[in-house]
Design an enzyme around this catalytic site. Structure first.
Site, PDB file in Angstrom:
ATOM      1  N   SER A 666      48.356  46.900  32.803  1.00  0.00           N
ATOM      2  CA  SER A 666      47.755  45.571  32.694  1.00  0.00           C
ATOM      3  C   SER A 666      46.763  45.450  31.539  1.00  0.00           C
ATOM      4  O   SER A 666      46.252  44.375  31.291  1.00  0.00           O
ATOM      5  CB  SER A 666      47.080  45.191  34.008  1.00  0.00           C
ATOM      6  N   LYS A 709      40.426  41.052  40.278  1.00  0.00           N
ATOM      7  CA  LYS A 709      40.061  41.022  38.864  1.00  0.00           C
ATOM      8  C   LYS A 709      39.264  39.762  38.539  1.00  0.00           C
ATOM      9  O   LYS A 709      38.275  39.805  37.823  1.00  0.00           O
ATOM     10  CB  LYS A 709      41.313  41.092  38.000  1.00  0.00           C
TER      11      LYS A 709
END
Ligand code: ADP
Length: 775
Positions: A666, A709
């Site tokens: 990611s 996140k």
């Protein structure tokens, strides 16, 4: 005050499995204490000898009555001994002793052999006059004879056994006169074994277990107590009796009540509570436990354990937590075989013994931290425990008989699913418990944590007041976590500091409370401010209520917790090209991560630091390849102005924190942005964070952990988050207030990412050029 003088002949014993000593003494005579000289470290007294050995032979011969008494005693003694099994050597020896010893010594010896209570023995010892002693002992002898007769009558077929039991006992005592305490202990032990047998027979253990226990108790009866195995067998039998074979609590499950209870105990975590209620509802409708095992996965301190406890409470069941972190021996789960020294049952059976019922809620904490070692794989042992098809006959090595675990409700918790063995994972239903937003944390603090801390520290809301702004300060400047555990600790620290003040009673005396707490040694900046309040207090002191709550404001906070640990340093770090903020997911929740890049003269090498995994390294290579192939389009050049970015140039990429291992795809978009900033010399917007996987063609692929996140970005004070287009659905899970605070850029290709990451977009060279060439 009468005792027996004796000569210690031998001391034998061992310290294992428990201290157990046998003292062998030869009795000499009675004595009387005249005066106690000292008691410590051992008693010393002046004594007078009471019976003398020569008395036996000379003195009483003439006394007729005594002669008769002793004759009578001798007859009873012979009768008693003859009722025993003469083939046993000890009995034969006793019979000879009766003839050889002076009659006067017999009462003492026989009292120690026959079955008498301690009290009776002491009475005989106290009887200094021989006549009295004979008179007291005869009834005891008669009682023993009658007892033996009765025994022989009722248990004819087992006659031999009885004789042997009685015979063994004298055997031990013929050579020594045991001290009273030991005797008492032995008697108690014997009684205990009988009691144990009774308990085994009346307990509701399974047929198989009963059979094993009866066999063991038979062995136990024949074993001398000093044998280490005696204690082992006894411990085993005691455990077997204690186990809740058939004892259970009654479930009281009412979904409406459960919902209220869960809501009362926990703020937020709607998804988890919903799933737990569904689970409980199914249980209510279908009284069968063969459902999946729930496994709560999330960062520490988000309430996984405490939800488990609430479930037990709603069901009215006992709760037991089994910490599996670091367990690397399968015997921890399944127990050791009884042949091992120090063997013991596994944690499951131990837990059952502790709770005392067979249907508790067992919380298997930290299943992701199970280890593996030479001693076998504990995860494999757990498989059997957790499988509803198998666990009705779970066999602990120590018990060696099956125990039915099917009534136990297992709940597991973990920080990440990555390290849970797949077979174990397969048996569980994963429920993700993400971290909390700042607003949720404030609510949790005020509804649950602060009242709990106040209670623990013996404070009342009248003594301390923590405004919401202070809580927010603690959350943003003193903690950086997904859960609420360190927030809880900080609140605890505040309560402790206030408790000291309250206990000292200072705040009543002179100053108003705010100055009181802030009245620190080094808090200078607030002194002037406090001067005003102080001067007011001088006059208004009498008018103040006797107890004002201590208000925890920013100054007080600084005084108690020290200077803030985290500052908003994000913008500072983005002050030069070649830095971008990525979002990472860790088992501890989401985190923001600064990716740094620098270039130097070299031969086109890429250096990566920060303990990266393979996937992350590949992402870095991908990013560079994509940028090289698109350098012309974006007008990116190396130091010497060439579009070949690696020409005479080395690139170094670093991912702090350097000591933490990182992996995953990611970070792709972040690396691209960071390098684009480096080669273009432009700064990345200071309030942008991003996450997404990249491909060689410049597409942005979806990634996991979006909620964590985004929460991390929110915690870090970032305003814009770039996420992959296909992660749009994940935004729904995020609390509305967080969503309102931030803007989300949904990117499906790297162009969009770069455009959003730089102020004023990231210019692509006009296509006109290409059109020209076509024409
Ligand atoms: P975990 O098992 O997830 O590591 P715990 O269950 O031990 O965390 O929770 C830590 C503390 O935080 C507990 O005291 C718990 O009561 C509190 N807590 C966590 N989440 C909540 C919540 N949503 N509402 C109320 N208290 C909470």
């Amino acid at each position: 005050r009468i005792g027996t003088a004796a000569l210690a002949v031998q001391v034998v014993g061992s310290n294992w499995p428990k201290p157990h000593y046998t003292l062998l003494v030869t009795g000499l005579c009675r004595f009387q204490i005249l005066q106690l000289l000292k008691e410590k470290p051992y008693p010393v007294a002046e004594v007078e000898q009471l019976d003398r050995l020569e008395q036996f032979t000379n003195q009483h011969k003439s006394e007729e009555e005594l002669g008769e008494l002793s004759e009578q005693f001798y007859k009873y003694a012979v009768q008693l001994v003859e009722m025993l099994d003469m083939s046993v050597p000890a009995v034969a020896k006793l019979r000879r002793l009766l003839d050889n010893l002076p009659r006067e010594a017999l009462p003492d010896i026989l009292t120690s052999i026959i079955r008498t209570s301690n009290q009776e023995k002491l009475q005989i010892l106290d009887a200094v006059r021989l006549e009295e002693r004979f008179k007291m002992t005869i009834p005891l002898l008669v009682r023993q004879i009658e007892g033996l007769k009765l025994l022989q009558k009722t248990r004819k077929p087992k006659q031999d056994d009885d004789k042997r039991v009685v015979a063994i006992r004298p055997n031990r005592r013929i050579n020594h006169i045991p001290s009273t305490t030991e005797d008492e202990e032995e008697e108690e032990d014997h009684d205990d074994v009988v009691m144990l047998e009774k308990k085994i027979r009346t307990s509701s253990m399974s047929e198989q277990a009963l059979k094993v226990c009866l066999k063991e108790i038979k062995r136990l009866k024949k074993m001398p107590q000093s044998m280490p195995e005696y204690a082992l067998t006894r411990n085993y039998l005691e455990l077997m009796v204690e186990l809740p074979w058939n004892k259970s609590t009654k479930d009281r499950l009412e979904i409406r009540a459960a919902r209220i209870l869960l809501d009362n105990d926990h703020y937020a975590m709607e998804k988890l509570k919903k799933r737990v209620l569904e689970y409980l509802a199914v249980r209510q409708l279908k009284n069968n436990l063969k459902g999946p095992i729930l496994c709560f996965v999330g960062p520490p301190g988000v309430g996984k354990t405490s939800v488990g406890r609430s479930i037990a409470k709603t069901l009215g069941r006992e709760f037991h937590r089994i910490a599996l972190g670091g367990v690397c021996d399968q015997s921890d789960i399944r127990g050791h075989r009884r042949t091992y020294v120090g063997s013991m049952p596994g944690r499951i059976i131990n837990g059952l013994k502790t709770v005392g019922v067979n249907n508790p809620v067992f919380l298997l904490d930290e299943v992701d931290k199970l280890g593996k070692s030479l001693q076998g794989d504990p995860a494999a042992a757990l498989l059997e425990v957790l499988d509803p098809e198998q666990n009705h006959s779970f066999t602990d090595h120590y018990l060696n008989v099956a125990f039915d675990l099917s009534q136990v409700l297992f709940i597991a918790t973990a920080n990440t699913t990555a390290t849970i063995p797949p077979a174990l994972l397969d048996r569980m239903e994963i429920i993700q418990v993400p971290g909390y937003t700042q607003e949720e944390k404030i609510e949790i603090a005020h509804r649950h944590l602060i009242p709990k801390q106040l209670e623990q520290h013996g404070l009342t809301p009248q003594q301390i007041q923590i405004p919401q702004a202070t809580t927010l300060d603690i959350i943003t400047r003193y903690t950086r976590e997904a859960g609420v555990r360190s927030l809880d600790r900080k609140l605890g620290a505040i309560c402790r500091a206030v408790a000291v003040k309250v206990a000292e009673g200072q705040h009543k005396e002179t100053k108003p409370d705010r100055a009181e707490v802030a009245e620190g040694e080094d808090c200078k900046e607030q002194v002037t401010e406090d001067m005003k309040t102080e001067s007011i207090s001088d006059t208004a002191d009498l008018a103040l209520p006797p107890e004002m709550p201590i208000l925890i404001d920013f100054h007080a906070l600084k005084d108690i917790l020290g200077p803030p640990m985290y500052e908003m340093e994000v913008s500072e770090r983005l002050s030069q090209p070649g830095v971008a903020i990525g979002l990472a997911w860790t088992p501890l929740g989401g985190e923001i991560m600064f990716v740094e890049a620098s270039r130097m003269d070299g031969e086109g090498q890429l250096t990566l630091t920060g303990q990266l995994g393979d996937v992350m390294k590949e992402s870095a290579h991908l990013a560079i390849s994509w940028l090289r192939s698109n350098a012309k389009r974006y007008q990116l050049t190396n130091a010497s102005g060439s579009f070949d970015l690696l020409d005479n140039t080395d690139i170094h990429l670093h991912f702090p924190a350097g000591a933490v291992t990182k992996d995953g795809p990611s970070a792709g978009v972040t690396i691209v942005t960071c390098l684009a900033s480096l080669f273009s010399g432009r700064l990345v917007c200071s309030d942008v964070a991003m996450t997404g996987e990249i491909t060689l063609r410049g597409l942005v692929l979806p990634v996991g952990g979006i909620k964590d996140k985004v929460l991390a970005a929110h915690r870090g004070g970032l305003k814009r988050v770039i996420i992959p287009q296909r992660n749009e659905k994940d935004l729904e899970e995020i609390a509305v207030n967080v969503r309102q605070d931030m803007t989300f850029v949904l990117a499906s290709c790297l162009d969009e990412v770069l455009n959003a990451a730089f102020d004023g977009g990231f210019a692509v060279k006009p296509r006109a050029e290409r059109l020209n060439s076509k024409l």
